[in-house]
Write a protein that holds these residues in place. Sequence first.
Motif, short mmCIF file in Angstrom:
data_model
loop_
_atom_site.label_atom_id
_atom_site.label_comp_id
_atom_site.label_asym_id
_atom_site.label_seq_id
_atom_site.Cartn_x
_atom_site.Cartn_y
_atom_site.Cartn_z
N ARG A 59 -3.62 4.02 7.83
CA ARG A 59 -2.99 5.45 8.50
C ARG A 59 -3.53 6.58 7.61
O ARG A 59 -3.85 7.69 8.28
CB ARG A 59 -1.54 5.62 8.30
N CYS A 60 -3.90 6.58 6.37
CA CYS A 60 -4.08 7.55 5.54
C CYS A 60 -5.60 8.29 6.02
O CYS A 60 -6.39 7.28 6.06
CB CYS A 60 -4.13 7.16 4.09
N THR A 61 -5.42 9.53 6.28
CA THR A 61 -6.67 9.93 6.38
C THR A 61 -7.49 10.88 5.54
O THR A 61 -8.55 11.58 5.70
CB THR A 61 -6.69 10.90 7.64
N GLY A 62 -7.14 10.88 4.20
CA GLY A 62 -7.55 11.63 3.12
C GLY A 62 -7.18 13.33 3.24
O GLY A 62 -8.14 14.17 2.72
N CYS A 63 -6.13 13.72 3.90
CA CYS A 63 -6.21 15.27 4.31
C CYS A 63 -5.48 15.76 3.05
O CYS A 63 -5.68 16.92 3.19
CB CYS A 63 -5.12 15.17 5.37
N GLU A 64 -4.86 15.07 2.07
CA GLU A 64 -4.41 15.68 0.99
C GLU A 64 -3.23 16.56 1.20
O GLU A 64 -2.64 17.56 0.32
CB GLU A 64 -5.36 16.35 0.29
N ALA A 65 -2.37 16.67 2.37
CA ALA A 65 -1.23 17.05 2.44
C ALA A 65 -0.24 16.84 1.24
O ALA A 65 0.51 17.59 0.63
CB ALA A 65 -0.38 16.95 3.93
N CYS A 66 -0.32 15.52 0.96
CA CYS A 66 0.54 14.75 -0.20
C CYS A 66 0.26 15.79 -1.43
O CYS A 66 1.07 15.90 -2.23
CB CYS A 66 0.63 13.42 -0.38
N CYS A 70 3.43 14.03 4.64
CA CYS A 70 2.04 13.20 5.08
C CYS A 70 1.94 12.98 6.56
O CYS A 70 2.89 12.25 7.37
CB CYS A 70 2.41 11.67 4.61
N PRO A 71 1.09 13.60 7.11
CA PRO A 71 1.07 13.81 8.69
C PRO A 71 1.02 12.54 9.35
O PRO A 71 1.14 12.60 10.65
CB PRO A 71 -0.07 14.77 8.83
N THR A 72 0.61 11.43 8.78
CA THR A 72 0.18 10.13 9.45
C THR A 72 1.08 9.13 9.34
O THR A 72 1.17 8.27 9.77
CB THR A 72 -1.16 9.71 9.08
N ASN A 73 2.39 9.59 8.38
CA ASN A 73 3.20 8.62 8.33
C ASN A 73 2.59 7.50 7.28
O ASN A 73 3.03 6.28 7.53
CB ASN A 73 4.17 8.09 9.22
N ALA A 74 1.91 7.90 6.51
CA ALA A 74 0.88 6.85 5.69
C ALA A 74 1.68 6.24 4.54
O ALA A 74 1.59 5.02 4.17
CB ALA A 74 -0.20 7.23 5.23
N MET A 75 2.89 6.94 3.95
CA MET A 75 3.39 6.59 2.82
C MET A 75 5.21 6.26 3.21
O MET A 75 5.77 7.04 3.94
CB MET A 75 3.46 7.81 1.98
N VAL A 76 5.52 5.09 2.56
CA VAL A 76 7.11 4.81 2.92
C VAL A 76 7.61 4.59 1.37
O VAL A 76 6.93 3.84 0.65
CB VAL A 76 7.28 3.64 3.87
S1 SF4 Z 1 -0.69 13.13 3.19
FE1 SF4 Z 1 -0.67 11.06 4.10
S2 SF4 Z 1 -2.67 10.96 5.10
FE2 SF4 Z 1 -2.81 12.89 4.08
S3 SF4 Z 1 -3.93 12.02 2.20
FE3 SF4 Z 1 -1.77 12.12 1.71
S4 SF4 Z 1 -1.07 9.95 2.02
FE4 SF4 Z 1 -3.25 10.35 3.16
#
Ligand code: SF4
Lengths: 767, 235
Positions: free
Chosen positions: B13-20, B182-188
Amino acid sequence: MPPVEKNRMQRRDFLKISAITGASAALDACGSPDHQLIRFIPEEDLIPGVATWKPSVCTVCPAGCGLLVRVMEGDAEVVRNGQLGLMQMGLAKKLEGNPAHPINQGKLCPRGQAGLQVTYHPDRIRTPLMRSGARGSGEFKAISWDEAMKRLMAQLSSLHSGNSHGRLVFLTSSLRGQRKNIAVTFTGAFKNSQYVEFAFFDERVVRTANAASFRHDAPPTVDLSQANYIISFGANFLGTWNSPVAQSLGYGQMRQGRPGTRGKFVQFEPRISQTGANADEWFACAPGAEGLLALGIAHVLIADKLRPASSAGAAGELVEGWSGGLAEYAPEKIEAQTGVKAETITRIAHEAAAHAPAVALIGDAAAAHTNSLFNTVATNALNALLGSAGKPGGIQFGSVWNSGSGKSGVQESSGAAAVQALAAQLESDPSSVGALLIYGANPVFATPAAWRVRQSLEKAPLIASFGSFIDETSILADLILPDHSSLESWIEDTPDSGSVRTVVSVAPPAMLPLHDTRPMPDVLLDLAHELGGNLATALPWKTYDDAIQADFAALYKEKGSKDAKAADDFWSNAQQQGGWWGPEEPAAANEPGGKSTAVPVKYAPAQFDGNPGEFPFYFMPFPSQMLYDGSLAGLPWMQEAPDPMSTAMWGTWVELNPSTANKLGIKQADLVEITSQHGTLRAPTMITPGIAPDVIAMPIGQGHESFTRYASNRGANPISILAPISVAGTGALAWAATRVKISRVGEGSVILFGASLREESPDLKHR
Amino acid sequence: MGHQWGMVIDLDRCTGCEACVVACHAENNIATVGDKQAAGGRAKHWIRVERYYEGDFPDVKVKFMPVLCQQCDAAPCEPVCPTFASYHTDEGLNGQIYNRCIGTRYCANACPYNVRFFNFYNPAWDKPLDLQLNPDVSVREVGVMEKCTFCLQRIKAAEIEAAAEKRDVKDGEIQPACVQSCPTNAMVFGDLSDPHSRASRMAASSRGNKLMEELGTRPKITYLQRESWNGDENA
Ligand code: SF4
Ligand code: SF4
Ligand code: SF4
């Protein structure tokens, strides 16, 4: 409150205007710590403070995501009645996504997170200013609101009464809701006037194409959550394009949200974007050949009887040669022009047909070539053929709420061509513009130097800006009447993509204003009442929030609501929730077998400025994940957040392919000079495998001459050297249509955030 | 057993967007250091997104991986600290007591994940940027080591609220700032001692593995590997 000893500051001081004239200053990393938050207990034993969450709207990009602002009590130095003093008040501490908002559903992108720093920025304009030195010198003196209003009134009333010659021109960024309605109506009440909207990423090409193909003058709402196959031509849809948070939500779902089903994603672009980096397959197609590829895929679908040509309806008919089956776009015929193998095109067509719903997207550089209207119309036709226009898993359109009547009679124009025309007009006949009001737009930074926007604005008789910062455009103003920040303002927004529900966001201020600022719409309403006559009738509201409430009364009348018995309830519910959203109702977009009466769009190869002998490289600027179009370069969080693809911070760079670098004797981080027919810039290199050998790419965002202590005089601005040519049939700037040459100047440096886990770990000795 | 907080990160799911990354800055009072210190490798990002290129043009593949403190159960950063500033909490987290830290930086050397950050200078915020500071999180002074806490202040707040309501913390009730944004819900995020928590169930996925597990650190973050597309299986 946390068990923190309050360290009340005693200082009562008057503002020193020198601190906000935009002069660059180094970030002081060795100042005093913020003592009140240094504690002598383990974090575990800390009792969390009391917080409340207030809805608001993210305004740092056009997506219009909903916010919940975490507000906590604190002491702030504020200005009241010209006096600086300490006040205990609710302070915004953190921006979070509003889970109830249909667009972002509780999520935010990195830029949205950083929006908080706009409000607390040390270089925000804190009081009205009047130019005290030569135009552009950056010398201003603080004046009172009374004086600022008096000075602006003097000019406006002689224009309004027709006593002085010249037009009122209002130049804004893309506005929506009552904010726009007030600005347009105000402008339109002047006999001779013009309203111009300008934003670098305004999706003008996509809008124009969608209006032609689907009769929706809006960017698409992309339903990736149900898609099984995504074909994207250059659209950075997981980064900055269109409604990135909504699209990222759908993307996550498309990948891993449906047990047993994982969608495929294919990207075509000459330089790998953060979005392209996530593709299952990435292809470096030739710049400007995206429309050929879309029709190549369409040809296979039709020729191999996977979809009948007629199923594309009017959107298909808009492409010349559609009903004939597009024989001239057969994969082997376009292979050389697109740089994509015929068998790949055929395979992708078959995969897409077998894995419906399949959706095609186009954006960013692919929509910024001279022939991009064709590229986009071709992509629309492909969507229609795939059965994805207006359908779940495809591109959809909602209905947008239109605030106000919108019938102001003002001459309204938007896009880069409108700014170019304004500049040309100012240059040839400066007195034809009696007063120029500017809000939110920074065209001096965001247009090619060849348009001479700065030089032309310098000639304008009067410029008044409502800006919050001294930037390259507001530095030319005679008067600055600073706006509240969005967290300090009432806010209403009517985004036109990101959800198929009708979205009308609304929120009262999340916090009190810090400085001696006023909301721009309120300033216009005050001016309107003082000017009287048709202005007072056209703008009957006392304040901006009255205007929003009136808009919600109209919305209630038209849409009603099950859970609100009266307009008052409707209004207060909306404020609590952060807005009103209609039912999920995608609008019709395309009828199979439908007919088009429009003149079909014909393929024309993309034109590039500069002959390939002298200027051998395509120059591809790209939106910066952190700095967007440059408007966020002033935020320290955005400067220090590593770029996702390069990990670069606090600077700019140009990307080139290793083989190109080798040939030219250029090494990693060397300083190079990039020259187009219209200018030259210098930047360090980033040699990367994800770019075609004949392409040089560069992020947009840096290169500000005057924009806060954090962004000024940092890096270079790729927009400045672009060729002044437009996308045929749209009036948009063809910002991917410039050729350049490159030469090594010497050694340079890029600041990277790396770690020893990574092999190419840069010069990080210690941490 | 009490809570054992852990995380699952789905790299598909992670897109590397760096919102996190930016959400973490905002939540945890992480000071920006400016260009000169950043050039010296002193920028602080408790969570970072690593990017790996594979292959040469045009057959390029890219992978993103968010890396933060793995909250190791056998944390190499703990035994090396002469003052016990780096310690293990009851809920399985690696904690850092700032006013015990004397800045030997042994822990940063011992951590194989490069996620500990030293304050070479006192942090500073150009006024009024100091107003953005989160009062629930301490500001770290010069000479002190800092790193990801799994947003301990949010864990605490939820535990206090649950205790007041005489119930246990609900699964999904706690969201660290990175997870929340996280916009893709990649982290739980969740309790690994509860086998029914979403995090526990996801951590059992066949795609799951742990970062440099072979070192014996027993990380509490599970990464779900990226998948490749297999059209026919998925059709
Ligand atoms: S916010 Fe989510 S999708 Fe974006 S880089 Fe971080 S873990 Fe990946
Ligand atoms: S996409 Fe990001 S910047 Fe744009 S409105 Fe949403 S949160 Fe704000
Ligand atoms: S990741 Fe590093 S800092 Fe975190 S617990 Fe493990 S060893 Fe310690």
